[in-house]
Scaffold this active site. Structure first.
Site, PDB file in Angstrom:
ATOM      1  N   ARG A  16     -48.480 -42.603   1.163  1.00  0.00           N
ATOM      2  CA  ARG A  16     -48.943 -44.060   0.792  1.00  0.00           C
ATOM      3  C   ARG A  16     -50.190 -44.602   1.107  1.00  0.00           C
ATOM      4  NH1 ARG A  16     -44.680 -46.066   5.687  1.00  0.00           N
ATOM      5  NH2 ARG A  16     -44.671 -44.181   6.703  1.00  0.00           N
ATOM      6  N   THR A  17     -50.341 -45.720   0.409  1.00  0.00           N
ATOM      7  CA  THR A  17     -51.924 -46.432   1.116  1.00  0.00           C
ATOM      8  C   THR A  17     -52.028 -46.763   2.351  1.00  0.00           C
ATOM      9  OG1 THR A  17     -51.567 -47.185  -1.249  1.00  0.00           O
ATOM     10  CG2 THR A  17     -53.592 -47.664  -0.051  1.00  0.00           C
ATOM     11  N   LEU A  18     -52.689 -46.278   3.241  1.00  0.00           N
ATOM     12  CA  LEU A  18     -52.839 -46.582   4.520  1.00  0.00           C
ATOM     13  C   LEU A  18     -54.183 -47.727   4.444  1.00  0.00           C
ATOM     14  CD1 LEU A  18     -52.273 -43.113   6.324  1.00  0.00           C
ATOM     15  CD2 LEU A  18     -50.651 -45.013   6.159  1.00  0.00           C
TER      16      LEU A  18
END
Lengths: 291, 263
Positions: A16-18
């Site tokens: 996922r986009t961190l």
């Protein structure tokens, strides 16, 4: 367990986009007499590097809506895919019903909030404007699902720099020209200030093309020649004539308008800038410790 | 040994090209007490005949509110009608959750028809034994649909289903052209007259009928019994002057048998 290594490994494996990678900056939108006006630039920043210079961040959604996005560009592209599918499905019914800006705004809110609940947010602030059945609509959704409507809206830095101007100067039923002028004023302030002072090297004028999207009454040439602000400070303004192909120039401005008649998006164009202000002569003066 | 070799399974065709189980399901609609619907540009009215099973029991509910903008009247198996109403309600509420706006009526009807159709094509299922008149309002105006157990659906100006509905249909067919520009009050009156036609001389009272309205600026609601009773009484006075009551009775033709799938 080696916590340092473990953390690193888990971040590398993350699906996922961190944090965002390529991002777009502020979008500003206002209501005006005939509908909604929206403005953004065309930059795509890779961190603080202005990596891409012709990213369109204002997109028409169906017949009645216009979407502007700041934040992660690839997440915006994903959102556009969802919306494309949604609009096509809606059109396929061919039954005289269609999704208006209110419906799209609510849908986007559900998508954004749903993704944040999965701890996998779409890293954007969105502005949704539109007109349907004579009803103007302007709203915003953030990456965690905060949403509201207002007469004028800005994302990101625009919240701090543009909205105070809009609060002072926006009024009901502005003409198209007044609206564009107000947006350009906001974009100019953002242009001057939407970088920290240490990035002074970025003041190269060809970095500061702003793109407005608009298909309409005011053509690019007339806008180029316009005196944007009547204050005397601008007497020495020089246009950047090197930008013969504005679409490939960084900092181009786009203005989009949406009315009952339809959506029009301008060619990208540059705002007139003036860099002779004393504040720019020595930007770090008075900022102890900066370089 | 068997009366009919081809009706033991929904999915089995007869050599004549018929699906008997589906036709039986549509027969169940005809057995149910009548439901009628009619619409103008701005309003839709639904009305049903309430029949109780015995003197001691109450009647079953035949009109269901689905959402503020949609309601249904049913004829046939009430239990199936309630299952489908619950489905319609959940579709409406899910749409409202996502879009914060009412689900277009036509789209709901298509979803309902698709659901009903599946039951005619699976060997382990049975068709729903209920017909639904779906009344609703959306941005394209007021709508009245009929959903059939076969999975067919039709849009109507006015329609009647259930037992002795042919009499009501005859009445509606004679008058439907004026409905488009009718006022809400006139629609309700016509609904009551159409219901009266199905009663075959039995006296129309508010206790044996239910009327519901949906329209512009008027969310779907079932009208209260007192209002209906007053309306019926005001209509009876008027009706005594012109006596065309018998005429309608004669006009009722014995039901010509149409190809069953057509309805």
């Amino acid at each position: 367990m080696d916590s340092g290594k473990g953390l690193l490994a888990s971040e590398l494996d993350s699906q996922r986009t961190l944090n965002p990678y390529v991002t777009g900056t502020s979008v500003v939108g206002i209501k005006y007499k005939d509908g909604i006006l929206m403005a953004s630039d065309m930059g795509g920043s890779y961190g603080s590097t202005l990596r891409y210079k012709s990213v369109e961040r204002l997109k028409p959604i169906g017949k009645h809506s216009l979407l502007g996005a700041s934040g992660e560009i690839s997440d915006f592209q994903e959102i556009l895919r969802y919306l494309d599918e949604l609009i096509i499905y809606d059109n396929m019914w061919d039954d005289g019903n269609s999704l208006g800006p209110k419906e799209i705004h609510n849908y986007l809110n559900r998508v954004m909030y749903n993704r944040r609940n999965k701890f996998d947010p779409l890293w954007n602030s969105l502005v949704l404007g539109g007109v349907k059945n004579g009803q103007k609509y302007l709203g915003t959704v953030s990456m965690i699902g905060v949403h509201f409507e207002d007469n004028h809206i800005a994302t990101g830095f625009g919240n701090h720099l543009a909205r105070p101007i809009l609060r002072d100067e926006w009024k009901e039923d502005m003409s198209f020209e007044e609206g564009v002028k107000l947006l350009e004023k906001c974009m100019l302030v953002l242009l001057y200030r939407d970088r920290s002072a240490i990035n002074k090297l970025q003041r190269r004028s060809d970095w500061w093309w702003w793109c407005f999207m608009e298909i309409g009454e005011v053509d690019v040439e007339t806008r180029k020649d316009r005196s944007y602000l009547d204050s005397g400070d601008y007497e020495e303004v020089t246009m950047n004539k090197s930008c013969s192909s504005p679409r490939t120039s960084a900092g181009a401005t786009l203005i989009a308008k949406i009315t009952e008649e339809g959506i029009t998006v301008s060619q990208p164009y540059a705002l007139k800038t003036f860099w002779g202000f004393t504040a720019y002569q020595n930007p770090t003066k008075g900022a102890e410790g900066s370089w | 040994m068997f009366r009919n070799q081809y009706d033991t399974d929904v999915t089995t065709w007869s050599p004549a090209g018929r699906l008997f189980q589906v036709e039986y399901a549509m027969e169940a609609v005809k057995q149910g007490s009548a439901a009628i619907g009619l619409r103008s540009k701005t309003h839709v009215v639904l009305a049903t005949v309430n029949k109780s099973n015995s003197e001691l029991s109450s009647h079953q509910k035949k009109i269901f509110k689905i959402d503020d903008h949609i309601g249904v009247a049913i004829a046939g198996l009430t239990a199936d009608g309630r299952v489908l109403s619950r489905y319609l309600r959940s579709e409406c509420i899910n749409y409202a959750f996502t879009y914060e706006s009412p689900l277009p009526v036509g789209r709901l009807v298509v979803q309902l028809a698709d659901k009903a159709q599946v039951c005619t094509q699976r060997s382990w299922k049975r068709p729903y034994g209920v017909g639904l008149l779906v009344a609703g309002l959306d941005e394209s105006g007021a709508h009245l649909y009929y959903n059939c157990p076969s999975g067919n659906y039709f849009e109507y100006q006015a329609f009647a289903i259930g037992s002795r509905s042919q009499a009501a249909k005859t009445y509606l067919e004679r008058k439907f052209e004026s409905f488009t520009n009718s006022s809400r009050e006139d629609l309700i009156k016509d609904a009551l007259f159409a219901i009266k036609e199905t009663l075959q001389g039995e006296k129309l009272t508010s206790s044996i009928c239910t009327v519901a309205v949906v329209g512009v600026e008027e969310p779907f609601h079932i009208m209260d019994q007192k209002t209906i009773q007053e309306l019926i009484e005001s209509l009876e006075i008027k009706e005594e002057e012109p006596t065309d009551q018998g005429e309608a009775m004669e006009e009722r033709s014995p039901e010509a048998a149409p190809a069953p799938m057509d309805i």
